[in-house]
Design an enzyme around this catalytic site. Structure first.
Site, PDB file in Angstrom:
ATOM      1  N   ALA A 174     -79.553-109.627  27.641  1.00 57.65           N
ATOM      2  CA  ALA A 174     -79.132-108.441  28.221  1.00 57.65           C
ATOM      3  C   ALA A 174     -80.352-107.267  28.523  1.00 57.65           C
ATOM      4  CB  ALA A 174     -78.180-107.631  27.068  1.00 57.65           C
ATOM      5  N   ASP A 206     -70.515 -94.678  21.416  1.00 59.51           N
ATOM      6  CA  ASP A 206     -70.688 -95.517  22.560  1.00 59.51           C
ATOM      7  C   ASP A 206     -69.789 -96.899  22.084  1.00 59.51           C
ATOM      8  OD1 ASP A 206     -71.065 -95.891  25.280  1.00 59.51           O
ATOM      9  OD2 ASP A 206     -73.108 -96.849  24.939  1.00 59.51           O
ATOM     10  N   ILE A 237     -83.158 -98.972  30.100  1.00 57.71           N
ATOM     11  CA  ILE A 237     -84.207 -98.561  29.431  1.00 57.71           C
ATOM     12  C   ILE A 237     -84.810 -99.769  28.541  1.00 57.71           C
ATOM     13  CG2 ILE A 237     -84.708 -97.277  27.059  1.00 57.71           C
ATOM     14  CD1 ILE A 237     -82.890 -94.953  27.942  1.00 57.71           C
ATOM     15  N   ALA A 238     -84.199-100.604  28.203  1.00 57.10           N
ATOM     16  CA  ALA A 238     -84.471-101.843  27.544  1.00 57.10           C
ATOM     17  C   ALA A 238     -83.917-103.148  27.637  1.00 57.10           C
ATOM     18  CB  ALA A 238     -84.383-101.231  26.015  1.00 57.10           C
ATOM     19  N   LYS A 283     -85.083-105.967  20.548  1.00 56.53           N
ATOM     20  CA  LYS A 283     -84.882-105.024  21.653  1.00 56.53           C
ATOM     21  C   LYS A 283     -86.384-104.356  22.407  1.00 56.53           C
ATOM     22  CE  LYS A 283     -82.259-100.943  22.915  1.00 56.53           C
ATOM     23  NZ  LYS A 283     -81.281-100.116  22.364  1.00 56.53           N
ATOM     24  N   VAL A 338     -82.873-107.221  25.669  1.00 56.65           N
ATOM     25  CA  VAL A 338     -82.847-107.863  24.238  1.00 56.65           C
ATOM     26  C   VAL A 338     -83.169-109.194  24.433  1.00 56.65           C
ATOM     27  CG1 VAL A 338     -80.906-108.158  22.502  1.00 56.65           C
ATOM     28  CG2 VAL A 338     -81.000-106.021  23.513  1.00 56.65           C
TER      29      VAL A 338
END
Length: 510
Positions: free
Chosen positions: A133, A290, A137-138, A155, A140
């Site tokens: 994914a 979220d 921002i990051a 991550k 995984v």
């Protein structure tokens, strides 16, 4: 530095908004006054050819933000939680903003891990996958611990993401200052406060130690919640730029076919999602903000698994009680009590008519209760409630806006599992149980004990604190001195930008 050097970044932003067709959409969403519209078009239109055209298949605003990069994508996501700022229609559009970017290389991720943990990936993991994914921002990776053979999710922040975000946040602050300067009426939306809220959220996400701490606190709060799991943080392999957690094995909560194939009861899962969210918000005051299907899975044993703790909501104990009483009042259709709660909490100014406010609340509640049970939405009720309270002078409360937005998302998840779910029937016992425990003689006694404990701690300092407060009250406040230079610099810079536009366009009109 939040100064005029940000003008070039704003010109690039305006050019992209113009080229994608988003400029008019954004200005309409913010109900921008004429001076601000003129300034925006002057900055954007002459330089339209410099803008990125983005993906034509996306809605204009989403298309523009995606083209402008990670900071703008994340800003759009944050704004999707603020319908009070951008309007309901724009918030809905931004809610579908795809937080997906091309992944960075595995080699770059391994360098980040080596720099943060101090050991090469080969010594830490027997397997380390390509990105599973990639977000703004990051990204995984799935890995296997060399020592134990446990599957984990690693991550890793994007290289250089902090510098990119700080640059754009500075430009956002400058843009907010320009908006407030050109449009005093926009100050009711508090543009700089919105940017400050965005900065706080993003800076928290750019330090994965804070997300690890949020995950740990959430796990401690929910350890006894039946049918609910959270991946565990591996603190030895986590730091500011890397976060390692146990791998969440299961099927996505949005994949009904896979859930049915595993033999799970979707009706029970639907109820559990809503009950868990209400318990976390009311009982703990700390909730996953979220909770869409992409962050939820169903474990093989039927437990719900939540992950990705970058955005968490927090509500203080007093606000939780107010929120619960408001919800319970609507459930019982006791609009006078709902009105009284608003006045008691100071949400509505005391000079307003409480009976008139109660009638306005009835106009909100009755049409909703007249609907079929499967169409009743608690999230929509809260949205309508905020509209009414705004008309009666209630100021925006960010924590309640985030709660309302999350409520809408959770309802959507629950109804995707069971379209016939009765939201109120599920919510009633959770809210009622919270009120019994938190509002009444036992709660009052607990509050008094907490107050006495605080007074005991501050007892020796109270005389000096009172004396200092009285001295401050007796002294007149100095009048703030306004600095004329920011306005002068802004208008000079704006004039330079307009002059540049004229020079660039002169050959076409010569």
């Amino acid at each position: 530095m939040r100064g005029p050097h940000n003008i070039w970044r704003l010109i690039q932003t305006g050019a992209t908004l113009e080229r994608t067709g988003a400029m008019r959409v954004v200005l309409d969403a913010f109900e921008a006054p004429a001076p601000l519209r003129v300034a925006a078009r002057v900055v954007g239109w002459p330089f339209k050819w410099l803008g990125d055209e983005g993906d034509p298949s996306m809605p204009p605003a989403v298309r523009a933000l995606s083209a402008l990069g990670p900071a703008y994508i994340k800003f759009g996501q944050i704004l999707s939680t603020r319908p009070d700022v951008v309007g309901a229609e724009m918030a809905t559009q931004l809610r579908v903003l795809q937080d997906k970017l091309p992944p960075f290389s595995v080699e770059a991720a391994e360098e980040q891990i080596l720099a943060e943990i101090g050991l090469p990936v080969d010594e830490l993991f027997s397997e380390f996958s390509a990105p599973v994914a990639a977000a703004s921002i990051a990204q995984v990776h799935k890995a296997t611990l060399r020592e134990t053979g446990e599957s984990v999710a690693v991550k890793v922040l994007r290289p250089g993401i902090e510098r990119a975000f700080r640059r754009d946040i500075d430009a956002f602050y400058f843009a907010a200052w320009v908006i407030e300067t050109l449009s005093p009426s926009s100050r009711r939306l508090r543009p700089r406060d919105v940017i400050a809220h965005f900065e706080g959220v993003v800076m928290g996400e750019l330090d994965l130690r804070l997300e690890s701490a949020a995950a740990s606190e959430f796990a401690a709060n929910t350890v006894n919640d039946a049918g609910f799991q959270l991946p565990q943080v591996n603190w030895m392999l986590s730091g500011r730029r890397v976060m390692t957690m146990s791998w969440a094995e299961g099927v996505p909560l949005g994949d009904n076919a896979a859930i049915d194939a595993m033999g799970h009861d979707r009706v029970a899962l639907s109820r559990r999602v809503l009950e868990l969210f209400l318990n976390h918000a009311l009982r703990d005051g700390f909730f996953h903000a979220d909770m869409h299907q992409g962050n939820l899975k169903v474990a093989p044993n039927g437990d719900i698994i939540a992950y990705d703790f970058g955005i968490m909501g927090h509500i203080d104990e007093y606000t939780r009680r107010v929120y619960a009483e408001i919800l319970f009042g609507f459930i019982r259709r006791d609009y006078k009590r709902v009105a009284e709660v608003h006045f008691e909490a100071g949400y509505v100014p005391a000079d307003r008519d409480i009976d008139e406010f109660a009638r306005a609340l009835r106009a909100v509640g009755e049409p909703i209760f007249g609907m079929d049970a499967t169409r009743i939405s608690m999230g929509k009720l809260l949205a309508y409630l905020f509209e009414v309270t705004e008309r009666f002078g209630m100021e925006t409360r960010t924590e309640l806006i985030l709660l309302q937005r999350t409520m809408v998302v959770v309802e959507g998840v629950a109804r995707s599992l069971d379209p016939h779910m009765n939201i109120w029937r599920v919510a009633h016992p959770v809210v009622e149980d919270y009120i019994k425990k938190s509002i009444g003689p036992r709660a009052a006694a607990s509050d008094l004990m907490k107050t006495a404990a605080v007074m005991a701690r501050f007892g020796p300092r109270l005389p000096k604190l009172v004396e200092a407060a009285l001295i401050r009250q007796s002294q007149p406040e100095p009048e703030p001195q306004r600095n004329p230079w920011p306005a002068r610099v802004f208008w000079a810079s704006g004039g330079a930008a307009v002059s540049a536009a004229v020079i660039l366009l002169a050959p076409f009109f010569g």
